[in-house]
Design a protein around this motif. Structure first.
Motif, PDB file in Angstrom:
ATOM      1  N   UNK B 148       0.801  -1.225   0.000  1.00 23.88           N
ATOM      2  CA  UNK B 148       0.000   0.000   0.000  1.00 23.88           C
ATOM      3  C   UNK B 148       0.835   1.277   0.000  1.00 23.88           C
ATOM      4  N   UNK B 149       1.993   1.253   0.682  1.00 23.18           N
ATOM      5  CA  UNK B 149       2.826   2.457   0.697  1.00 23.18           C
ATOM      6  C   UNK B 149       3.341   2.761  -0.703  1.00 23.18           C
ATOM      7  N   UNK B 151       1.995   1.835  -3.504  1.00 27.28           N
ATOM      8  CA  UNK B 151       0.854   2.233  -4.334  1.00 27.28           C
ATOM      9  C   UNK B 151       0.482   3.688  -4.065  1.00 27.28           C
ATOM     10  N   UNK B 152       0.523   4.084  -2.791  1.00 28.42           N
ATOM     11  CA  UNK B 152       0.197   5.469  -2.454  1.00 28.42           C
ATOM     12  C   UNK B 152       1.220   6.420  -3.047  1.00 28.42           C
ATOM     13  N   UNK B 153       2.501   6.060  -2.916  1.00 27.76           N
ATOM     14  CA  UNK B 153       3.558   6.963  -3.371  1.00 27.76           C
ATOM     15  C   UNK B 153       3.580   7.068  -4.889  1.00 27.76           C
ATOM     16  N   UNK B 154       3.710   5.921  -5.572  1.00 26.56           N
ATOM     17  CA  UNK B 154       3.907   5.964  -7.024  1.00 26.56           C
ATOM     18  C   UNK B 154       2.592   5.977  -7.800  1.00 26.56           C
ATOM     19  N   UNK B 155       1.538   5.429  -7.209  1.00 27.33           N
ATOM     20  CA  UNK B 155       0.275   5.383  -7.926  1.00 27.33           C
ATOM     21  C   UNK B 155      -0.549   6.630  -7.712  1.00 27.33           C
ATOM     22  N   UNK B 162       0.094   2.765 -12.423  1.00 26.79           N
ATOM     23  CA  UNK B 162      -1.248   2.449 -11.929  1.00 26.79           C
ATOM     24  C   UNK B 162      -1.154   1.912 -10.498  1.00 26.79           C
ATOM     25  N   UNK B 163      -2.133   2.240  -9.676  1.00 30.45           N
ATOM     26  CA  UNK B 163      -2.067   1.818  -8.282  1.00 30.45           C
ATOM     27  C   UNK B 163      -2.689   0.450  -8.083  1.00 30.45           C
ATOM     28  N   UNK B 254      -4.154  -9.213  -3.492  1.00 28.00           N
ATOM     29  CA  UNK B 254      -5.231  -8.495  -2.824  1.00 28.00           C
ATOM     30  C   UNK B 254      -4.965  -6.991  -2.797  1.00 28.00           C
ATOM     31  N   UNK B 255      -3.730  -6.627  -2.423  1.00 32.26           N
ATOM     32  CA  UNK B 255      -3.410  -5.211  -2.291  1.00 32.26           C
ATOM     33  C   UNK B 255      -3.526  -4.494  -3.638  1.00 32.26           C
ATOM     34  N   UNK B 256      -3.106  -5.173  -4.709  1.00 35.49           N
ATOM     35  CA  UNK B 256      -3.120  -4.521  -6.019  1.00 35.49           C
ATOM     36  C   UNK B 256      -4.292  -4.958  -6.885  1.00 35.49           C
TER      37      UNK B 256
END
Lengths: 299, 309, 544
Positions: B148-149, B151-155, B162-163, B254-256
């Motif tokens: 999640x970190x 995804x938050x930063x780069x997405x 893409x997140x 799950x996260x992505x």
């Protein structure tokens, strides 16, 4: 083997298995010269004391809900130094309880793995021949089970009891232990003192207990130390999938996965994560230090 | 070597049989049923449903049925997804899981080996310490925090990648980047530690010292003599690595929000979709056995000392 | 001799990495594509096999029933243009519009007859057929006691459909927007059987067609040029994504990858309103969360114990601090906003403060024989999904605050097991919830009828209650019917047959650029009513 969560244990299993001499004096000296390991020992000791006694001394109870203090940021007012969680419970004491549960899961599950693994490995290695063949074939078969799937099935089948988490993870982690102990035992069997004991008519179980086990202790201790963080990670992983311990009890993994749900209240994620990281780092450094101390070849 | 491989494959059959048996009965002992939901079925209708899937027969008979179907390559229909068979679900999900796992492994090996060699050559110097510190941290943070970190930063914040999800079902470099990196991080840490340790051992061995004494250049010594021997422990790590990747993929999918099999398994186990769970277990058990075999054979290729009988 | 092996080892890695780097085409202009986050993976897209709200969302974009939901979730004519009701309210005659399946075959009244017989045929093993038991002979057909041909649905001609009922049901048009009543193409189903719904076989009569369905990835729909109002449709394509992880879904909305999503974590509502201005939609929803005590067993057979538990729960705190998205605490079952219903007052203790209520609860429990020497110890089980795990510790604390001789253990259980336990009576106090199938109070109150069986989780059994509900089923006058239902609900609530908790809200994230979105109590939002500025209704065909 690293059935549940990734770790560096394959490496030390290998390194530790090479030599298991009982030069404990030397080893201790080398361990205490290793700054990272000593610091980790101190930190871990502190954390263990905190996890055991902290919740008793802290003014807040881990299950008490403060109606008017839901999700507040860390503050010294009312001593919520880690803030409160989404239900208004003190996060500091919950983190300590979580640490206690995680440590307990790690240590007890490792204990389960240790007992099964050592008995299995020593028996197979000592008896040798056909028995060894069959026993190790069973270990081989179990290696090819998709373990995480079985742990999930186990949790689904028998419900989410804390005891079960110990057993499930411990039962998965004994395989490598059995292999290490067996390898050690085979090499020890050919040693003169074992042969002498056999010639003197000492019975098998006694030889295993008195001569073999003390001599395989080194690698086993190293391996066990590095298994604890792997199990703590595995538990956190189950918590993320919603299969961890039951409310209002908690574990570091559960706190972290709850915190990850509340991204905008970063302290809920941050503090448990930091505590977990420090704990795992400490175990890993101690394990590394122990290995280097017992088998000094690397440094 | 061929005979060795054949024998291993033969042993795999009873192993699979044991696995299927354990999984089958564990799943059936589990409380709950695939047909329980907030809209309860009238008892008569549920009896019809159970009969339609053969679930009304004695457990042993069901087990026999299932085995004979599996032998014929039929994994049965999904109990929850009425329009799909288990084979459909695996065929749709496997490419995604396999691609992510394969890429993560490749990335972990490439980065991990490089870092490990670097650390070994600079033993006990700042480069070594920093690589090892990063590796330590890498194995101390759970995937469900890094995912999640990232995804938050780069997405979300930077918007570079893409997140989550796939680009309308296609696996592209961009959609796979974050999941693969997340999955590879702990493996990079392990591989680099493994590589460093075995590299140090090899560097100190007699034949490398001899080669050096003979005046071969450092690069030549590393590439020719050191690297190959040092890679050996890594090969035997492949089996466990695969298990680690599978575990990680449950989380990463799950996260992505990726349509892989790992997620399918977790959902299936929670929903008591017996056939899907069984199908995934059989698939992964076969995969692990195959990978272990390949790792062992590879070991033999790399290490001339090993002979298969 | 060493070189080849080393070379192989050295070459494999870069090659492997390169294989992962295969590029894809960048997305083209996708302003005419709608990306919808949709809760979960559909179990089936066959309307006779479906059972979830998320399946309904997709199916209702592809199939239009006799009635359909408008943008505000109200029933408007679909395949039917109107109806006539017989005097006794038992026979409804519908007139059908001229419409075609996407392969050009006309949609006829016979398709409807075929479909209703199909869903009730025991061989179809439809999980949700019981919803249609109001149709004459439906229950007997579904249980295999009568042939499907005996079902009270007939087609005098291609454009006329007659539905006979067991009892007058003023909510029939609302029920007819439900997917269980949707037509399936008889000519295709007869040819392909259960595989008719595969994208290569399926034909539809609604605004969109099934193009592709990848498990756990997406369902891809494209516009249906044969739809009878095709010229009003904005979006050419729709992607439905199963967004099981709400946090991941929020990230994807923030990254602009989803135009809308069916949920978001309630605890983040304030931050989301700031970061996604205009996206957050919270609206009342026809849903009640309640706890069921298992009344056949002591101490739950004692109304004082049930009442004590109900009144000592601090619902306001749960709603304000834990749920945080406008849920309405309640002590009644039927949610406000339901059609054809006047509703009942909150419980008599509702306006008292928590301390008074706790004290009263303590008195009640002591009267029931509990005290320091006879502690009340029990287990509360809850569904381990959504908000429930966040609320459960509060429930536990509320009950334990009544007195220190009240000891509650709580246990989060997977949804499938919880419903199984509820059904088999394997619980003490269990958490459950109900979402309306159709907009009528009867859909809630039948849950407590003794003949409802296993779905009456607490096994409430009160002949007077049953009689009132039965009477309301026969009542033709809307006002008297409403009155009967209200009397029944009051009676059931005074018996504390359930512990009502709150009425949920629907929580959607919707890109403010999307037009045509209307919040509604059914939380139904058909794609055909949505649009984006700059898009021409009618699509490419209309532009020519």
């Amino acid at each position: 083997m690293i059935a549940l969560a990734p770790s560096a244990r394959a490496e030390l299993a290998e390194a530790a298995a090479v030599k298991g001499r009982s030069l404990w004096e030397d080893a201790r000296g080398r361990l205490f010269r290793n700054k990272a390991a000593v610091a980790s020992l101190l930190v871990l000791g502190f954390l263990v004391v905190l996890a055991i006694f902290g919740p008793m001394l802290w003014p807040h109870d881990y299950a008490t809900i403060y109606r008017d203090r839901v999700g507040i940021a860390p503050t010294f007012e009312n001593l919520h130094i880690f803030g409160t969680d989404a239900q208004g419970r003190d996060l500091f004491v919950r983190t300590l309880i979580g640490l206690r549960v995680s440590l307990a899961v790690g240590v007890i599950a490792t204990g389960v793995a240790l007992v099964i693994g050592v008995i299995w490995g020593a028996t197979a290695g000592y008896l040798g021949g056909r028995v060894d063949n069959v026993m190790m074939r069973i270990v081989d078969i179990m290696y090819s089970l998709p373990y995480i799937f079985f742990v999930i099935l186990l949790m689904v089948t028998f419900g989410k009891q804390l005891v079960l988490i110990f057993v499930a993870i411990g039962a998965v982690e004994w395989l490598t232990m059995a292999r290490i102990v067996r390898g050690q035992t085979i090499s020890l069997r050919r040693k003169e003192f074992v042969e002498a004991a056999e010639a003197a008519g000492v019975r098998g179980p006694v030889i295993i207990r008195r001569h073999i086990l003390p001599n395989v202790l080194g690698p086993v201790v190293v391996y066990a130390t590095l298994t604890v963080p792997v199990i703590i990670l595995a538990e956190s992983f189950l918590s993320f999938l919603g299969l961890g311990v039951q409310e209002p009890l908690t574990s570091l993994g559960k706190l972290i996965s709850n915190g990850a749900d509340d991204m905008y209240k970063p302290w809920m994620l941050l503090f448990p994560s930091i505590v977990m990281m420090i704990t795992l780092l400490a175990f890993n450094f101690i394990g590394d230090g122990l290995r280097d101390a017992i088998d000094p070849k690397d440094r | 070597m061929l005979r060795y491989a054949l024998r291993r494959l033969l042993i795999a059959i009873p192993t699979l049989f044991v696995i299927i048996t354990i999984a089958f009965f564990m799943m059936r002992v589990a409380p709950g049923s695939p047909f329980a939901m907030d809209r309860q079925l009238p008892p008569q209708i549920e009896a019809n449903v159970r009969a339609a899937y053969g679930l009304d027969r004695p457990l042993i008979a069901q087990y026999g049925d299932y085995l004979s179907k599996v032998v014929r390559g039929d994994l049965g229909p999904s109990l929850k997804y009425r329009d799909k068979s288990v084979a459909d679900i695996i065929v749709e999900g496997l490419p995604v899981s396999a691609t992510i796992g394969f890429c993560a492994l490749a990335l972990a090996l490439a980065v991990g080996v490089t870092l490990g060699v670097l650390a070994a050559l600079r033993q006990n110097r700042p480069a070594d310490f920093s690589v090892m510190a990063v590796a330590m941290i890498g194995i101390s943070i759970p995937t469900f925090v890094t995912g999640p970190l990232l995804a938050l930063a780069f997405g979300v914040q930077l918007g570079w990648l893409p997140s989550g999800g796939l680009d309308r079902g296609r696996m592209t470099l961009a959609t796979l980047a974050l999941p693969v990196i997340t999955l590879a991080l702990p493996q990079i840490a392990i591989v680099s530690r493994l590589m460093r340790a075995s590299m140090i051992e090899v560097i100190r061995s007699n034949y490398v010292r001899t080669a050096r004494a003979k005046g071969l250049s450092a690069t030549r010594v590393i590439v020719r003599h050191t690297l190959r021997a040092a890679l050996l422990p890594l090969v035997s790590y492949m089996g466990p690595a695969l298990a680690g990747l599978m575990t990680g993929s449950l989380i990463v999918e799950q996260v992505f929000q990726l349509p892989g099999i790992g997620r399918q398994f977790v959902i299936g186990a929670l929903q008591r979709d017996y056939t899907v769970v069984m199908g995934v277990v059989i698939l992964y058990a076969s995969l692990i056995m195959l990978m272990n075999l390949i790792a062992d054979l590879l070991y033999g290729v790399l290490d001339p000392k090993v002979k298969y009988s | 001799m060493t070189t080849p092996r080393a070379a192989i080892a050295a070459m494999v890695l870069p090659m492997a990495l390169a294989a992962c780097g295969g590029g894809g085409d960048g997305p083209g202009d996708d302003s005419a594509v709608l990306y919808r986050g949709n809760t979960a993976e559909p179990f089936s897209l066959d309307p006779h096999q479906a059972s979830g709200v998320w399946e309904n969302n997709i199916i209702s974009d592809m199939i239009i029933g006799l009635y359909q939901d408008d943008a505000a979730g109200e029933p408007i004519p679909g395949m039917a243009t109107g109806y006539e009701v017989s005097e006794d309210g038992l026979a409804w005659t519908f007139t059908l519009r001229e419409a075609e399946w996407s392969d050009g075959v006309p949609v006829t009244a016979q398709d409807f007859v075929f479909s209703m017989r199909r869903i009730l045929d025991p061989a179809t093993i439809a999980q949700y057929a019981s919803l249609l038991y109001g149709i004459k002979n439906a229950e007997a057909v579904n249980k295999g006691q009568l042939a499907p041909e005996e079902l009270g649905v007939s087609a005098p001609d291609d454009r006329t459909l007659v539905i006979e009922l067991e009892y007058p049901a003023p909510y029939l048009p609302s029920l007819l927007t439900h997917y269980t009543t949707y037509p399936v193409p008889a000519h295709v189903v007869e040819e392909y059987g259960s595989r008719w719904i595969q994208p290569e076989n399926a034909v539809f009569n609604g605004p969109y067609l099934l193009e592709e369905w990848r498990s756990n990835a997406f369902v891809h729909l494209v516009r249906n040029p044969n739809f009878y109002e095709a010229e009003t449709i904005c979006f050419d394509e729709v992607y439905y994504y199963p967004t099981t992880d709400a946090n991941a879904a929020v990230r994807r909305v923030r990254a602009g990858e989803l135009d809308l999503n069916t949920s978001f974590p309630g605890q983040q509502v304030e931050e989301l309103e700031e970061q996604l201005p205009g996206f957050v939609h919270v609206y009342p929803y026809l849903n009640t969360v309640y706890y069921a005590p298992y009344m056949p067993e002591a101490p739950w057979d004692d109304v004082r114990v049930r009442r004590a538990l109900s009144m000592s729960l601090d619902r306001q705190f749960m709603v304000d601090e834990i749920l945080r998205t406008g849920q309405r605490p309640t002590s009644t079952l039927v949610p406000p906003g339901i059609a054809n219903y006047e509703g009942v007052e909150q419980a008599d203790w509702w306006d008292e403060d928590m301390d008074t209520r706790r004290e009263e609860a303590r008195q009640l429990l002591m009267e029931a024989g509990f005290g320091p020497d006879n502690p009340l110890a029990f287990e509360f089980t809850y569904r381990n999904s959504g908000n429930n795990p966040r609320v459960a510790p509060v429930v536990q604390q509320n009950w334990e605050a009544i007195a220190d001789w009240v000891q509650v253990s709580i246990s989060g259980i997977e949804v499938q097991i919880q419903y199984d336990n509820l059904r088999t009576g394997n619980f003490e106090v269990g958490d459950a919830g109900w979402v309306a199938d159709y907009n009528d109070a009867q859909n809630y109150l039948y849950l407590l009828e003794s003949r409802t069986g296993s779905m009456n989780y607490g096994r409430y059994s009160n002949p007077e209650y049953d009689a009132l509900i039965a009477e309301s089923n026969r009542e033709l006058d809307p006002e008297r019917r409403s009155n009967l239902l209200a009397r029944a609900e009051r009676m059931m609530l005074d018996d504390v047959a359930i512990i009502p908790m709150w009425n949920d809200t629907s929580r959607n994230l919707v890109d403010p650029e999307i037009t045509g979105w209307e919040d509604n109590v059914s939380d139904k939002h058909r794609t055909r009513f949505l649009c984006r500025p700059g898009l021409e209704p009618g699509g490419p065909a209309a532009a020519e």
